[in-house]
Design a protein around this motif. Sequence first.
Motif, mmCIF file in Angstrom:
data_model
loop_
_atom_site.group_PDB
_atom_site.id
_atom_site.type_symbol
_atom_site.label_atom_id
_atom_site.label_comp_id
_atom_site.label_asym_id
_atom_site.label_seq_id
_atom_site.Cartn_x
_atom_site.Cartn_y
_atom_site.Cartn_z
ATOM 1 N N GLU A 4 -59.311 -13.186 7.689
ATOM 2 C CA GLU A 4 -59.076 -12.865 6.345
ATOM 3 C C GLU A 4 -57.821 -13.021 6.222
ATOM 4 O O GLU A 4 -57.298 -12.842 4.756
ATOM 5 N N MET A 5 -56.771 -13.125 6.896
ATOM 6 C CA MET A 5 -55.382 -13.430 6.622
ATOM 7 C C MET A 5 -55.017 -14.198 5.488
ATOM 8 O O MET A 5 -55.204 -15.550 5.747
ATOM 9 N N THR A 6 -54.372 -14.010 4.713
ATOM 10 C CA THR A 6 -54.057 -15.098 3.640
ATOM 11 C C THR A 6 -52.813 -14.600 2.835
ATOM 12 O O THR A 6 -52.528 -13.253 2.929
ATOM 13 N N ILE A 7 -52.376 -15.382 1.802
ATOM 14 C CA ILE A 7 -51.325 -14.949 0.894
ATOM 15 C C ILE A 7 -52.007 -14.474 -0.220
ATOM 16 O O ILE A 7 -52.440 -15.282 -1.309
ATOM 17 N N ASN A 8 -52.271 -13.231 -0.407
ATOM 18 C CA ASN A 8 -52.634 -12.768 -1.710
ATOM 19 C C ASN A 8 -51.749 -11.920 -2.407
ATOM 20 O O ASN A 8 -50.628 -12.040 -2.263
ATOM 21 N N THR A 9 -51.853 -11.267 -3.562
ATOM 22 C CA THR A 9 -50.864 -10.597 -4.314
ATOM 23 C C THR A 9 -50.248 -9.704 -3.632
ATOM 24 O O THR A 9 -48.990 -9.763 -3.920
ATOM 25 N N THR A 10 -50.775 -8.696 -2.944
ATOM 26 C CA THR A 10 -49.963 -7.788 -2.004
ATOM 27 C C THR A 10 -49.107 -8.505 -1.240
ATOM 28 O O THR A 10 -47.662 -8.265 -1.229
ATOM 29 N N VAL A 11 -49.298 -9.499 -0.598
ATOM 30 C CA VAL A 11 -48.429 -10.291 0.577
ATOM 31 C C VAL A 11 -47.316 -10.927 -0.530
ATOM 32 O O VAL A 11 -46.310 -10.860 -0.192
ATOM 33 N N ALA A 12 -47.741 -11.465 -1.442
ATOM 34 C CA ALA A 12 -46.672 -12.232 -2.401
ATOM 35 C C ALA A 12 -45.707 -11.220 -2.801
ATOM 36 O O ALA A 12 -44.540 -11.332 -3.204
ATOM 37 N N GLY A 13 -46.219 -10.083 -3.444
ATOM 38 C CA GLY A 13 -45.697 -8.858 -3.832
ATOM 39 C C GLY A 13 -44.288 -8.635 -2.667
ATOM 40 O O GLY A 13 -43.313 -8.260 -2.911
ATOM 41 N N PHE A 14 -44.987 -8.490 -1.652
ATOM 42 C CA PHE A 14 -43.975 -8.113 -0.476
ATOM 43 C C PHE A 14 -42.998 -9.008 -0.372
ATOM 44 O O PHE A 14 -41.697 -8.712 -0.115
ATOM 45 N N ALA A 15 -43.281 -10.501 -0.258
ATOM 46 C CA ALA A 15 -42.509 -11.374 -0.256
ATOM 47 C C ALA A 15 -41.150 -11.257 -1.372
ATOM 48 O O ALA A 15 -40.123 -11.491 -1.043
ATOM 49 N N ALA A 16 -41.748 -11.184 -2.598
ATOM 50 C CA ALA A 16 -40.841 -11.072 -3.434
ATOM 51 C C ALA A 16 -39.834 -9.815 -3.392
ATOM 52 O O ALA A 16 -38.811 -10.058 -3.589
ATOM 53 N N ILE A 17 -40.388 -8.812 -2.966
ATOM 54 C CA ILE A 17 -39.553 -7.615 -2.766
ATOM 55 C C ILE A 17 -38.517 -7.893 -1.761
ATOM 56 O O ILE A 17 -37.315 -7.497 -1.506
ATOM 57 N N SER A 18 -38.887 -8.223 -0.450
ATOM 58 C CA SER A 18 -38.066 -8.654 0.527
ATOM 59 C C SER A 18 -36.739 -9.686 0.232
ATOM 60 O O SER A 18 -35.821 -9.463 0.393
ATOM 61 N N ALA A 19 -37.376 -10.777 -0.808
ATOM 62 C CA ALA A 19 -36.408 -11.650 -1.249
ATOM 63 C C ALA A 19 -35.236 -10.990 -1.957
ATOM 64 O O ALA A 19 -34.033 -10.984 -1.863
ATOM 65 N N LEU A 20 -35.949 -10.052 -3.166
ATOM 66 C CA LEU A 20 -34.976 -9.238 -3.881
ATOM 67 C C LEU A 20 -33.955 -8.356 -2.967
ATOM 68 O O LEU A 20 -32.684 -8.440 -3.324
ATOM 69 N N LEU A 21 -34.641 -7.540 -2.303
ATOM 70 C CA LEU A 21 -33.628 -6.728 -1.291
ATOM 71 C C LEU A 21 -32.705 -7.623 -0.401
ATOM 72 O O LEU A 21 -31.579 -7.237 -0.225
ATOM 73 N N ALA A 22 -33.234 -8.605 0.153
ATOM 74 C CA ALA A 22 -32.386 -9.534 0.999
ATOM 75 C C ALA A 22 -31.183 -10.008 0.145
ATOM 76 O O ALA A 22 -30.019 -9.876 0.502
ATOM 77 N N GLY A 23 -31.521 -10.620 -1.001
ATOM 78 C CA GLY A 23 -30.294 -10.878 -2.075
ATOM 79 C C GLY A 23 -29.438 -9.759 -2.322
ATOM 80 O O GLY A 23 -28.270 -9.921 -2.262
ATOM 81 N N CYS A 24 -29.925 -8.569 -2.655
ATOM 82 C CA CYS A 24 -28.897 -7.449 -2.884
ATOM 83 C C CYS A 24 -28.193 -7.090 -1.702
ATOM 84 O O CYS A 24 -27.008 -6.979 -1.960
ATOM 85 N N LEU A 25 -28.757 -7.013 -0.573
ATOM 86 C CA LEU A 25 -28.156 -6.629 0.708
ATOM 87 C C LEU A 25 -26.976 -7.777 0.794
ATOM 88 O O LEU A 25 -25.799 -7.317 1.069
ATOM 89 N N THR A 26 -27.411 -8.951 0.613
ATOM 90 C CA THR A 26 -26.379 -9.812 0.982
ATOM 91 C C THR A 26 -25.135 -10.071 -0.125
ATOM 92 O O THR A 26 -24.242 -10.195 0.260
ATOM 93 N N GLY A 27 -25.584 -9.642 -1.385
ATOM 94 C CA GLY A 27 -24.642 -9.895 -2.550
ATOM 95 C C GLY A 27 -23.627 -8.760 -2.486
ATOM 96 O O GLY A 27 -22.723 -9.242 -3.076
#
Lengths: 742, 118
Positions: free
Chosen positions: A449-472
């Motif tokens: 059942e592993m797939t990119i659903n809303t939860t997973v996409a949300g996780f990806a978005a948050i990681s991206a934002l956090l990564a950006g902040c952390l890096t920047g």
Amino acid sequence: MGTNPITLLTRLRFVWLRRRLDNEARRELSDHLDLLTARYIQSGLTLAEARAAARRQFGNATLTREEVYRMNGIQWLDGLSHDVRYALRHLRRTPRFSGTAVLALALGIAASTAIFSASEALLLRPLPYPDNERLVALRSLSPEHLYERVSAATLADWQLQTSSFQAIAGYRWYSVDVLGGAENERLKGLVATPEFFNVFGVTLVGRGFLEADRGRRVIVLGHDVWRRRFDADATLVGKTLALNARNFRQVGPTPHVVLGVASAAVRFPPLTADFQLDLATVVDTIDFWVPAFVSPSSPRQNPELDIVAKLRPGVTVAQAQAEMDAVVAQQAKQYPESSGLRVRVMPLREQIAGTSRTGLLLLSLGAWMLLFIACADVAMLALARALARHREVTIRAALGEPRWRIVRQFVFEVMILGLFAGGVGVVMSFFAIEWARPWLPASLPLLREMTINTTVAGFAAISALLAGCLTGIAPALRAGRTQSEGFVGREGVGLTPSRRRTSLVRACVAGEVALVLILLVGAGLLVRSALHAWQIHPGLDASNLLTMNVSLPENKFTWNHNAVFARRVVEAVRALPSVSGATVIQGLPMRSGSFYDSGEIEGFVPRSDTERPAWRIRVIGSDYFNVMRIPIIRGRGLDARDEEGEVGYTRHVVVSASFADRYWPGENPLGKRIGVGHPSTWWMTVVGVAGNVRYGGLEADPTVDLYYPQTLFPQAAMAASQPLFSDTSPPAGCCVETLGPH
Amino acid sequence: MESSRSTRLEILQGTLDLMVLQTLESMGPLHGYGIARRIEQVSQDVLKLNEGTVYTALMRLQHRRWISASWGVSENNRKARFYAITTAGRRQLAREADDWNRIAGIMARLLGTAAREP
């Protein structure tokens, strides 16, 4: 001034219509200027003079227009959008930096997202049953910690003697064939006690099973089957269906009365059923239920049911466990042969997800470390770039831009990179998941059942934002501070390394090296374990082997026909040009699906109940050991004469080396006899010893097996296996043709 | 009257808004140019404002919904934007006129008193 809601709405509307209003304003103002000019011309001025005078009288038209435009905007939003657009322009101008940063961050985000989606499917997503936190599996364990199923009488005892559970249900795998229509169809379902619907919260159209149905042939249908095969017939409840089911009293279809239909699809709970042709799991839906009624006077000797229960609201697993321990201890006193059994109360999710939690946690940590490494890399790149833009920063500060805005600008640049990286990362993880799908272990069916659903996409978005902040953050702050250093010359300022900057870079590098080391060591260990597993010899040679699932409709033929049919199949397959050998076995290796049995063994006296002889039954065709390249250590394999099963001929069997070692250590097992049942009335003679095979999987010990020729156990439906030596030709297709008319 | 031609009194935003509202109330719907002309006329050329500021005033008034705008045809058959006062605008006008008169009275008394002192 103007904070009431009406003004706000109007202003918002004006913001929306900003462009249009600006266009109109432009026209308006130019018309006004024209009219003024005309007036001055009338009073005698030349065109040029009139225009100039008009402009003087009007004031700065462009300024007016700008001011009106600004009035129709939201100031902070304007600032934000300006910064973002500036950042985008800048990133486009330095494609190598942007590309590298996006790629690095994307890899980190892709890894963590892929692992997270596995965790989400296995550990986070609620099971598809109502109140699933209250569902527990009652796992019965033998003294050797092997999973055992439970007998009907034991289940009845549990139902009567425990109070922690709202309902306890027993069930096992079952299949029937439904006849008629365009084609017959084999349905996969359960034999279940009536509490099943209560435990799993299944709502029915019609009704479930009642005591009054004992002895009757009744069935409840699943939702998908009802829609698909019966066209959602609303009058189906109450009708009778002709089904091919196991019926010892007659040959031919048995009528079943349809009591009800499930109003939604229900997934299979965990199953350990023995004979299955297709392993049905939590990702499949149940096609039907037939009833099993239990009472304390039901047979106690045949363990055949899996048990799931629903806890009463407020009862914890620990409390239920304590109660079950007490009940089991009580039962051990009453029925001494079941002593040594333990029952564990386990949340159903744990039963399904298995021991994957630790593994997933480790993988997640690894993925996040990867992300941190990527962030540190990009941070250093960003820092270098920010320092190189020292002149720009100084000019902007000199023009009056507040420092926080400059810092914000730099942060935006990296955050935008992060968001892009998030998008690319999600796409990469999607492909990674699809690529990995065929390799997913079958023992964790939920992984499918592993797939990119809303939860997973949300996780990806948050990681991206956090990564950006952390890096920047660090580079941005550093950039904001450069304005106080040096002056702006043509070549810029000589960048003397300040102490603060060097320490930041050093910290990044040190951190990265540490994380990389950890990852490398971890990966090395994993590879070593995998190699170790590969080197375990399964006991048979599976190269060039193809398997085929063949079964006869249940109850259409008598059992002896099975053996005849099997022989015909093997002959037909062996005749194919690309096939060098063919045989049959009931229950493929590395998958469940074999019977087990117990009995008495000549020359072996068990010292306690736990030592009572038990073994796995492998029903095979005559060529089995040759085809599977399993060595015969002593004696011989089974031959055609054993398979014939003439009346009066001794029943010959072959044992595995583990069997011989366990029950006749140090002796010659050939000629010894094995009896089935307690006490035994039915005896077989050992005629050969075969090498051990890890039928249970590479991590398990070799099983203790007894190889039966087909005629001894014709009840088995069988799977056929055939080896191929050449890569050419699609054998599956031509086999189906040969076997077709049946 | 002579020196006033070069007098440019600085008009506060709010005062200009009031003037525009009053103009629209007494003259009916007007376009921006018309409003500017009327103000010029009424003030007998004393007030020389940058006519562009009329448009910022008009935008402010539109935000507060005291006037509304629509397209119409002007005297020389050109398409132009006409502004009209709304009911809420009339109420606001009455309020502000009231305030203005009161303040004017107070100022007059103050200044009158000051002038009387030796």
